[in-house]
Write an enzyme that holds these catalytic residues in place. Structure first.
Site, short mmCIF file in Angstrom:
data_model
loop_
_atom_site.label_atom_id
_atom_site.label_comp_id
_atom_site.label_asym_id
_atom_site.label_seq_id
_atom_site.Cartn_x
_atom_site.Cartn_y
_atom_site.Cartn_z
N GLU A 125 35.41 38.67 -19.74
CA GLU A 125 34.92 39.38 -18.88
C GLU A 125 35.48 40.61 -18.17
OE1 GLU A 125 32.93 36.32 -15.95
OE2 GLU A 125 35.04 35.80 -16.10
N HIS A 173 39.25 32.13 -10.17
CA HIS A 173 38.17 31.13 -10.00
C HIS A 173 38.97 30.07 -8.92
CE1 HIS A 173 37.72 31.77 -14.59
NE2 HIS A 173 36.95 32.78 -14.06
#
Length: 251
Positions: free
Chosen positions: A80, A101
């Protein structure tokens, strides 16, 4: 490493940033933090694909704004990395980016009746219309929820707009700032705010969002301005705390 033009001080701070984010519960085995290269204007620094708690100076790589990793021995960085490359391209004011996250944050990206809003003086940067990036709007229903291309990175950057924080539905969040220390602080304070807001909503009971006395826009702006000037204080504390917590873990 092929980092001859990056200052050792910046590399060391990026290592510390990874450790702080782990110890403060913002990242775990996943998540990443980057900073603009201080020796050239077309690249940023990011760790190779290792857990944040274990990052060392030898793990830091250069990545360009097309998401291409530049490393003499061919190591790979995170899938990412396009989160970072596309935001840097879209936002010249951004110096550092955190993607995580963190657990308290995720519910605010999947619930429709509650918006993540500042409840304490450390989190005024959240504003009052936190954007939510939904990857389905770009990739359709069949996707792996990861921002693994420039196309998806651009869509995320567009969702972020000129704000400092964006939620990612079913995934996490992205935090940006004009310094590495401030990006780390904001990511940490966002997680703290999410926990406080969740508790405040629980206490408000049937009143829900209407029963929570959030910061006013003026209070949010004022506290944000103050917090930017004192970020060295929490950074130094978190750095010392991480050093003790990770003693023996980092090689």
């Amino acid at each position: 490493m092929s980092l001859s033009s990056a200052s050792r001080a910046l590399i060391d701070d990026l290592v510390v940033a990874n450790h702080i984010l782990y110890v403060e519960g913002v990242v775990d085995g996943f998540g990443h933090v980057s900073v603009r290269h201080d020796g050239r204007d077309d690249r940023f620094l990011l760790a190779c694909g290792v857990a944040p708690a274990t990052v060392t100076a030898q793990d830091i790589l250069e990545v360009d704004f097309d998401g291409v990793v530049h490393d003499e021995v061919g190591r790979r960085s995170y899938l990412e990395r396009f989160i970072h490359s596309e935001i840097y391209k879209a936002r010249p004011d951004v110096v550092a980016i955190v993607h995580s996250h963190s657990l308290a944050i995720i519910p605010f990206g999947v619930t429709k009746r509650v918006t993540l809003k500042p409840v304490c003086h450390m989190s005024g940067f959240l504003g009052f219309s936190t954007p939510i990036f939904d990857i389905r709007d770009t990739s359709g229903e069949d996707n792996n929820m990861l921002v693994t291309s420039a196309k998806l990175g651009r869509a995320l950057a567009e969702s972020l707009g000129r704000t400092d924080f964006a939620l990612m539905r079913g995934h996490g969040s992205v935090t940006v700032a004009k310094s590495l220390k401030l990006a780390v602080a904001r990511a940490t304070w966002a997680e703290m705010n999410a926990k406080l807001q969740t508790e405040a909503l629980r206490m408000a009971g049937p009143e829900g969002d209407a029963g929570v006395n959030y910061l006013t826009p003026g209070e949010a702006a004022g506290s944000m301005a103050i917090n930017e000037t004192v970020v060295d204080r929490p950074w130094d504390f978190w750095k010392a705390k991480a050093r003790v917590a990770l003693a023996g873990l980092v090689r």
